[in-house]
Design a protein around this motif. Sequence first.
Motif, PDB file in Angstrom:
ATOM      1  N   ALA A 107       0.831  -1.204   0.000  1.00 13.88           N
ATOM      2  CA  ALA A 107       0.000   0.000   0.000  1.00 13.88           C
ATOM      3  C   ALA A 107       0.869   1.259   0.000  1.00 13.88           C
ATOM      4  N   VAL A 108       1.897   1.262   0.845  1.00 11.59           N
ATOM      5  CA  VAL A 108       2.797   2.421   0.854  1.00 11.59           C
ATOM      6  C   VAL A 108       3.486   2.542  -0.505  1.00 11.59           C
ATOM      7  N   ALA A 109       3.909   1.397  -1.056  1.00 18.68           N
ATOM      8  CA  ALA A 109       4.553   1.416  -2.373  1.00 18.68           C
ATOM      9  C   ALA A 109       3.596   1.966  -3.415  1.00 18.68           C
ATOM     10  N   ALA A 110       2.299   1.555  -3.353  1.00 24.08           N
ATOM     11  CA  ALA A 110       1.324   2.035  -4.336  1.00 24.08           C
ATOM     12  C   ALA A 110       1.209   3.554  -4.283  1.00 24.08           C
ATOM     13  N   ILE A 111       1.188   4.095  -3.062  1.00 29.66           N
ATOM     14  CA  ILE A 111       1.030   5.543  -2.922  1.00 29.66           C
ATOM     15  C   ILE A 111       2.226   6.275  -3.526  1.00 29.66           C
ATOM     16  N   VAL A 112       3.438   5.835  -3.179  1.00 39.58           N
ATOM     17  CA  VAL A 112       4.610   6.584  -3.642  1.00 39.58           C
ATOM     18  C   VAL A 112       4.902   6.311  -5.118  1.00 39.58           C
ATOM     19  N   VAL A 113       4.609   5.097  -5.590  1.00 37.89           N
ATOM     20  CA  VAL A 113       4.810   4.820  -7.018  1.00 37.89           C
ATOM     21  C   VAL A 113       3.839   5.646  -7.846  1.00 37.89           C
ATOM     22  N   GLY A 114       2.631   5.865  -7.319  1.00 37.14           N
ATOM     23  CA  GLY A 114       1.672   6.701  -8.018  1.00 37.14           C
ATOM     24  C   GLY A 114       2.165   8.125  -8.201  1.00 37.14           C
ATOM     25  N   GLY A 115       3.105   8.542  -7.376  1.00 35.76           N
ATOM     26  CA  GLY A 115       3.666   9.868  -7.558  1.00 35.76           C
ATOM     27  C   GLY A 115       3.191  10.873  -6.520  1.00 35.76           C
ATOM     28  N   THR A 116       2.455  10.410  -5.508  1.00 33.28           N
ATOM     29  CA  THR A 116       2.079  11.304  -4.417  1.00 33.28           C
ATOM     30  C   THR A 116       3.327  11.555  -3.569  1.00 33.28           C
ATOM     31  N   ALA A 117       3.643  12.852  -3.380  1.00 34.17           N
ATOM     32  CA  ALA A 117       4.875  13.178  -2.665  1.00 34.17           C
ATOM     33  C   ALA A 117       4.695  12.915  -1.185  1.00 34.17           C
ATOM     34  N   ILE A 118       5.694  12.247  -0.573  1.00 38.04           N
ATOM     35  CA  ILE A 118       5.613  11.892   0.837  1.00 38.04           C
ATOM     36  C   ILE A 118       5.677  13.158   1.690  1.00 38.04           C
TER      37      ILE A 118
END
Lengths: 331, 315
Positions: free
Chosen positions: A261-272
């Motif tokens: 899930a964390v990977a999905a968020i950051v791979v999508g391009g949402t900046a941490i």
Amino acid sequence: MSTPVTTKPAAAPATVKGGPGPAQRLTSYMPLIALAVLLAALTIADPEFLTQRSLTAASRTAAPLIVLAAGATLVVLCGGIDLSIAALASVSTVFLALWLPELGALATPAVILVAAAIGALQGVAHVLLRIPSFIVTLGGMSIFSAVALVVSDAGTVRVVDDSTIAWLDLYVGGYVPMSLTVAVIVVVLISVVLKVTPLHSWISATGYSESAARLAGTPVDLVKIGAFCVSGACAGLAAVMLVSRQFSGSPTMADNLLLPAVAAIVVGGTAITGGHGSVWRSLAGALVVTLLRVGLPIVGVPSAYEQILYGAIIVAAVALTLDRSKVLIIK
Amino acid sequence: MSWRDAGPPAALVVIFVVFAALSSQFRSIDNVQNIMDAAAVLAVVTCGITFVLMMGSIDLSAAGVMGASALTVSLLVANNRNDNDLGILAIGVAVLVGAGFGCVSGLALVFLKVPSFMATLGVSAVGLGVATLMFAGVQPNISDAMLKSWAIERFLGFSHLTWIAAACLVVGWLIQRYTRLGRYAFAIGGAEEVLTLSGVRVQPYKIAVFTLAGAFYGLGGVMVTSQLGAGLVQAGDGYDFSAITAAVVGGTLLTGGRGGVLHSAVGVLLVVVLTNGLVQVGVSPYWQGGVQGLIVVAAVAAAVIPQRRRNQVVK
């Protein structure tokens, strides 16, 4: 001593660039490119992959991940992180399995409501006690795991009569899994609500610059609590999907979904770092992660590499999407 | 010593006295030995994480690094999977593997500018993956006499593991007190801008701190292998969170610049006495993680109360 003053005009101040640079534009399409490349690669590796049957199977596994990632995206957009989603989903599967016999059809909304309330509680702890979000949710993670172990007595809770949640296993039009449809509806719902209300600018403002947002009168605290609440509700919904597929609840059922899930968020391009991103991006990211998951065995890579890949992806994607202008000191 | 530093030791004494009054089982000599033995691995891991926390960073990689080092050491000493018998050298290699993983976290933080909680979350996953690859479906049981004796044999009433942990704490304290690395770790946590403006290149020290922490986790993985008699991928399960709890409860601030190895040692005893005591008075061991979750949130909340008005932005 005087020096002749030349009338050369000062160097033009660095102008603010009108649009995103080529690198930024590339990263903003990154999830879509990755998705296309992966699909192509998998089709080449195994021509059978692009058939309706395996795509249906893949999209069924993707559904809980999409829901989890979409909810947590809101927290990340506010500049925080929610590490408790997987543990919250696990404890929710136990609750659902225990409540189904008594509550029947009402068990589903009950579980989602309870998960939302728990999420909101974490938000309140984060905002009122001023504890960093990763610590609140890390603490939450181990509390939820403990509750799940105690309530289920560390065992799997079987679901005997799943008639009230079996609708999630149906197919829309014979092909599209109902769980995927629900997941996409959730994403659409979140993004429409953000669009038509001031919420989108409130969340972005909170993520981009919390102090400025506060001064501008944004209800920052409420926005954050709301984000955690939605994240919790999504974890609850993901739990319903998992139970409908596995016919049981277990205290560790969803635990291995945290990294994807964390990977999905950051791979999508949402900046941490917050502010930049969207739930649509997380949808694309979740599909990328699912393809990787399903694809590795097809290409013949042992599943142990899955973990290594998640780790590498998270670090690489965060490095690419980080808003460097904002954080001068990275801790 | 301010009143702040006196809090955790006082809490330790109070908790110990309360449990001793409640349970006769708890105040037995055997149980005190159990507590010290149970604290050994956690003390070593916490010692490593303390340096990272002092810098104001966070490290979630302990579980993965310990898994990888546990598998490394169990495959290199005498075991049932291959003919290796490297003895003490294998332990050195396992510690180096841990240091290597820590170094990767540090490099990702410094060069890729990935915030440490994300970088170490990634490294932890990589460590677990590497451990799973080495595990390869067959559990390596160790037969190395020395490594096995660590957990069993006692010296002055405590197992060898406890003495190793005590030695680690001393080494950690010496590093913190007398080396540039230790002092800069403090300074980076206290005021990184000031340090950079004074001309100190902080990057190498950040990488070194993560490497040092990784080495401690590596040793922790070896110690767990000694306790279990086998190399398991899950060797480090839960230690990352327990170590953060112990460090925070001991008085190390998550914002950095305060605390230290000795604070953490008290924190470790607090956590272990609390979990042991709760089990002795009849609380289900399943609650263990939940109790730690509650005390970490409470301890962090208590630590930020004095700065509530100053810190308006908390991410």
